[in-house]
Design a protein around this motif. Sequence first.
Motif, PDB file in Angstrom:
ATOM      1  N   THR A 168      39.733  52.178  45.523  1.00  0.00           N
ATOM      2  CA  THR A 168      38.574  52.099  44.561  1.00  0.00           C
ATOM      3  C   THR A 168      38.169  50.751  44.219  1.00  0.00           C
ATOM      4  O   THR A 168      37.003  50.425  44.296  1.00  0.00           O
ATOM      5  CB  THR A 168      38.781  53.055  43.422  1.00  0.00           C
ATOM      6  OG1 THR A 168      39.126  54.329  43.810  1.00  0.00           O
ATOM      7  CG2 THR A 168      37.618  53.231  42.509  1.00  0.00           C
ATOM      8  N   LYS A 169      39.227  50.067  43.862  1.00  0.00           N
ATOM      9  CA  LYS A 169      39.127  48.574  43.251  1.00  0.00           C
ATOM     10  C   LYS A 169      38.383  47.828  44.473  1.00  0.00           C
ATOM     11  O   LYS A 169      37.356  47.124  44.162  1.00  0.00           O
ATOM     12  CB  LYS A 169      40.280  48.227  42.887  1.00  0.00           C
ATOM     13  CG  LYS A 169      40.007  46.515  42.444  1.00  0.00           C
ATOM     14  CD  LYS A 169      41.216  46.162  41.596  1.00  0.00           C
ATOM     15  CE  LYS A 169      40.979  44.781  41.080  1.00  0.00           C
ATOM     16  NZ  LYS A 169      42.411  44.221  40.221  1.00  0.00           N
ATOM     17  N   LEU A 170      38.832  47.916  45.584  1.00  0.00           N
ATOM     18  CA  LEU A 170      38.444  47.025  46.917  1.00  0.00           C
ATOM     19  C   LEU A 170      36.932  47.478  46.923  1.00  0.00           C
ATOM     20  O   LEU A 170      36.348  46.669  47.308  1.00  0.00           O
ATOM     21  CB  LEU A 170      39.469  47.332  47.969  1.00  0.00           C
ATOM     22  CG  LEU A 170      39.098  46.244  49.119  1.00  0.00           C
ATOM     23  CD1 LEU A 170      39.280  44.870  48.712  1.00  0.00           C
ATOM     24  CD2 LEU A 170      40.093  46.748  50.294  1.00  0.00           C
ATOM     25  N   TRP A 171      36.782  48.783  46.989  1.00  0.00           N
ATOM     26  CA  TRP A 171      35.411  48.962  47.438  1.00  0.00           C
ATOM     27  C   TRP A 171      34.356  48.543  46.338  1.00  0.00           C
ATOM     28  O   TRP A 171      33.532  48.098  46.902  1.00  0.00           O
ATOM     29  CB  TRP A 171      35.390  50.732  47.509  1.00  0.00           C
ATOM     30  CG  TRP A 171      33.791  51.239  47.827  1.00  0.00           C
ATOM     31  CD1 TRP A 171      33.496  51.577  48.876  1.00  0.00           C
ATOM     32  CD2 TRP A 171      32.915  51.554  46.991  1.00  0.00           C
ATOM     33  NE1 TRP A 171      32.311  52.169  48.858  1.00  0.00           N
ATOM     34  CE2 TRP A 171      31.877  51.926  47.555  1.00  0.00           C
ATOM     35  CE3 TRP A 171      32.703  51.457  45.529  1.00  0.00           C
ATOM     36  CZ2 TRP A 171      30.760  52.373  47.093  1.00  0.00           C
ATOM     37  CZ3 TRP A 171      31.459  51.921  44.963  1.00  0.00           C
ATOM     38  CH2 TRP A 171      30.487  52.256  45.679  1.00  0.00           C
ATOM     39  N   ARG A 172      34.684  48.415  45.322  1.00  0.00           N
ATOM     40  CA  ARG A 172      33.735  48.065  43.954  1.00  0.00           C
ATOM     41  C   ARG A 172      33.642  46.553  44.240  1.00  0.00           C
ATOM     42  O   ARG A 172      32.548  46.208  44.132  1.00  0.00           O
ATOM     43  CB  ARG A 172      34.181  48.585  42.812  1.00  0.00           C
ATOM     44  CG  ARG A 172      34.297  49.870  42.460  1.00  0.00           C
ATOM     45  CD  ARG A 172      34.925  50.271  41.002  1.00  0.00           C
ATOM     46  NE  ARG A 172      34.184  49.551  39.998  1.00  0.00           N
ATOM     47  CZ  ARG A 172      32.818  49.986  39.510  1.00  0.00           C
ATOM     48  NH1 ARG A 172      32.513  51.002  39.821  1.00  0.00           N
ATOM     49  NH2 ARG A 172      32.587  49.310  38.532  1.00  0.00           N
ATOM     50  N   ILE A 173      34.604  45.826  44.682  1.00  0.00           N
ATOM     51  CA  ILE A 173      34.594  44.468  44.801  1.00  0.00           C
ATOM     52  C   ILE A 173      33.540  44.143  45.980  1.00  0.00           C
ATOM     53  O   ILE A 173      32.725  43.261  45.991  1.00  0.00           O
ATOM     54  CB  ILE A 173      35.896  43.800  45.270  1.00  0.00           C
ATOM     55  CG1 ILE A 173      36.579  43.794  43.671  1.00  0.00           C
ATOM     56  CG2 ILE A 173      35.700  42.392  45.432  1.00  0.00           C
ATOM     57  CD1 ILE A 173      38.263  43.425  43.914  1.00  0.00           C
ATOM     58  N   ASP A 215      45.567  48.250  54.677  1.00  0.00           N
ATOM     59  CA  ASP A 215      46.684  47.187  54.760  1.00  0.00           C
ATOM     60  C   ASP A 215      46.531  46.504  53.177  1.00  0.00           C
ATOM     61  O   ASP A 215      47.784  46.165  52.735  1.00  0.00           O
ATOM     62  CB  ASP A 215      46.131  46.006  55.537  1.00  0.00           C
ATOM     63  CG  ASP A 215      46.199  46.519  56.916  1.00  0.00           C
ATOM     64  OD1 ASP A 215      47.245  47.340  57.477  1.00  0.00           O
ATOM     65  OD2 ASP A 215      45.490  45.954  57.806  1.00  0.00           O
ATOM     66  N   VAL A 216      45.312  46.535  52.521  1.00  0.00           N
ATOM     67  CA  VAL A 216      45.178  45.864  51.129  1.00  0.00           C
ATOM     68  C   VAL A 216      45.993  46.905  50.011  1.00  0.00           C
ATOM     69  O   VAL A 216      46.870  46.559  49.366  1.00  0.00           O
ATOM     70  CB  VAL A 216      43.951  45.830  50.789  1.00  0.00           C
ATOM     71  CG1 VAL A 216      43.847  45.258  49.022  1.00  0.00           C
ATOM     72  CG2 VAL A 216      43.095  44.814  51.615  1.00  0.00           C
ATOM     73  N   VAL A 217      45.714  48.359  50.186  1.00  0.00           N
ATOM     74  CA  VAL A 217      46.280  49.344  49.575  1.00  0.00           C
ATOM     75  C   VAL A 217      47.809  49.347  49.553  1.00  0.00           C
ATOM     76  O   VAL A 217      48.517  48.981  48.780  1.00  0.00           O
ATOM     77  CB  VAL A 217      45.803  50.563  49.725  1.00  0.00           C
ATOM     78  CG1 VAL A 217      46.524  51.812  48.929  1.00  0.00           C
ATOM     79  CG2 VAL A 217      44.259  50.778  49.544  1.00  0.00           C
ATOM     80  N   PHE A 218      48.321  49.122  50.819  1.00  0.00           N
ATOM     81  CA  PHE A 218      49.863  49.102  51.168  1.00  0.00           C
ATOM     82  C   PHE A 218      50.402  47.829  50.480  1.00  0.00           C
ATOM     83  O   PHE A 218      51.745  48.008  50.207  1.00  0.00           O
ATOM     84  CB  PHE A 218      49.941  49.239  52.693  1.00  0.00           C
ATOM     85  CG  PHE A 218      51.560  49.138  52.975  1.00  0.00           C
ATOM     86  CD1 PHE A 218      52.276  50.339  53.029  1.00  0.00           C
ATOM     87  CD2 PHE A 218      52.268  48.258  53.426  1.00  0.00           C
ATOM     88  CE1 PHE A 218      53.615  50.499  53.308  1.00  0.00           C
ATOM     89  CE2 PHE A 218      53.509  48.015  53.888  1.00  0.00           C
ATOM     90  CZ  PHE A 218      54.142  49.442  53.627  1.00  0.00           C
ATOM     91  N   ALA A 219      49.889  46.695  50.638  1.00  0.00           N
ATOM     92  CA  ALA A 219      50.410  45.504  49.943  1.00  0.00           C
ATOM     93  C   ALA A 219      50.470  45.558  48.396  1.00  0.00           C
ATOM     94  O   ALA A 219      51.006  44.916  47.935  1.00  0.00           O
ATOM     95  CB  ALA A 219      49.640  44.182  50.552  1.00  0.00           C
ATOM     96  N   ALA A 253      44.579  36.804  45.134  1.00  0.00           N
ATOM     97  CA  ALA A 253      45.783  37.663  45.713  1.00  0.00           C
ATOM     98  C   ALA A 253      45.026  38.201  47.139  1.00  0.00           C
ATOM     99  O   ALA A 253      45.753  38.181  48.030  1.00  0.00           O
ATOM    100  CB  ALA A 253      45.602  38.661  44.523  1.00  0.00           C
ATOM    101  N   LEU A 254      43.683  38.454  46.971  1.00  0.00           N
ATOM    102  CA  LEU A 254      43.291  39.185  48.410  1.00  0.00           C
ATOM    103  C   LEU A 254      43.220  38.041  49.384  1.00  0.00           C
ATOM    104  O   LEU A 254      43.557  38.350  50.679  1.00  0.00           O
ATOM    105  CB  LEU A 254      41.871  39.693  48.044  1.00  0.00           C
ATOM    106  CG  LEU A 254      41.880  40.983  47.164  1.00  0.00           C
ATOM    107  CD1 LEU A 254      40.586  41.180  46.991  1.00  0.00           C
ATOM    108  CD2 LEU A 254      42.449  42.039  48.029  1.00  0.00           C
ATOM    109  N   THR A 255      42.614  36.960  49.067  1.00  0.00           N
ATOM    110  CA  THR A 255      42.700  35.785  50.089  1.00  0.00           C
ATOM    111  C   THR A 255      43.999  35.350  50.523  1.00  0.00           C
ATOM    112  O   THR A 255      44.385  34.828  51.800  1.00  0.00           O
ATOM    113  CB  THR A 255      41.907  34.586  49.780  1.00  0.00           C
ATOM    114  OG1 THR A 255      42.433  34.224  48.433  1.00  0.00           O
ATOM    115  CG2 THR A 255      40.422  34.924  49.542  1.00  0.00           C
TER     116      THR A 255
END
Length: 275
Positions: A41-46, A31-35, A60-62
């Motif tokens: 990779t960035k979300l995994w690292r966060i 969902d995050v990638v599609f948006a 942006a994520l929240t």
Amino acid sequence: MDAAEGSTLARRQLGRRMRRVREAAGKSIEDVVFAGVASRTKLWRIEHGRTAVKTGDVLALTRLYGTEPAVVDELVPLVEATRSSGLIEDYGAAVPQGLGLYAELEATATTVHAYSSELIHGLLQTEDYTRAVIEADRSLTPEVVAQRVAFRMERQRRFFDRAESGRLEAVVTAGAMNLVVGSAAVMEEQIAHLRAVADGGAARIGVLPATDGVHRAMRGPFVVLDFEDPEDPDVAYVENLVGSRYLDKPADVTRFREAFEEVRDRALPLEEWLR
């Protein structure tokens, strides 16, 4: 708490909370990638505390997750804390790629279990031993060698000299103990240092005899890092010439832990091996 300790804990704490917020919102990584908010990779690292985080990323994520403002207000102050890393700031390019994060995790670990098959572990090396090891890379300039030696000595200070010193359990093979690094004089000083560290109670050091046969750890050196916070996952760390890996899946960490326990149980106490 020093800068390195603070940044590492902040990254991991923020990462855990960002993952929980995403899951509570019923959002998947896809969902995050599609948006278009963040790459996989960035979300995994966060979410795994592997990178400094920008305020814009959290907002942006929240926003995508529909997070309540009160929760966002709790997350934002953690962002700045993820950016300061005393080790990285002080040593910069001299820090080998991939080792910066490890050094920060090491500085906050309650216990480090280290198996070394070729060299004495970095937390136990003397300055001259360290210099001889680093100088083996002929591509490094004298300035970078000096910086990397200083970086390793700083790692030792951050681990042993903090308010509540970390505990080190190290197993080294007889081959590594017998390997001449630098010179006979360097090795004599190194062995004396190991004795002093072990006698002082700062580390438990065992030597795996050459006659003890095969074992599960023979595939190479590794480290298992334990942390006080039960929600802060323990980590197994391995490295080679082209990079390093951090494994925090419980099954993976357990395999490394069991391998370490095997060699630890078969190792002789340092003083007994030196007789």
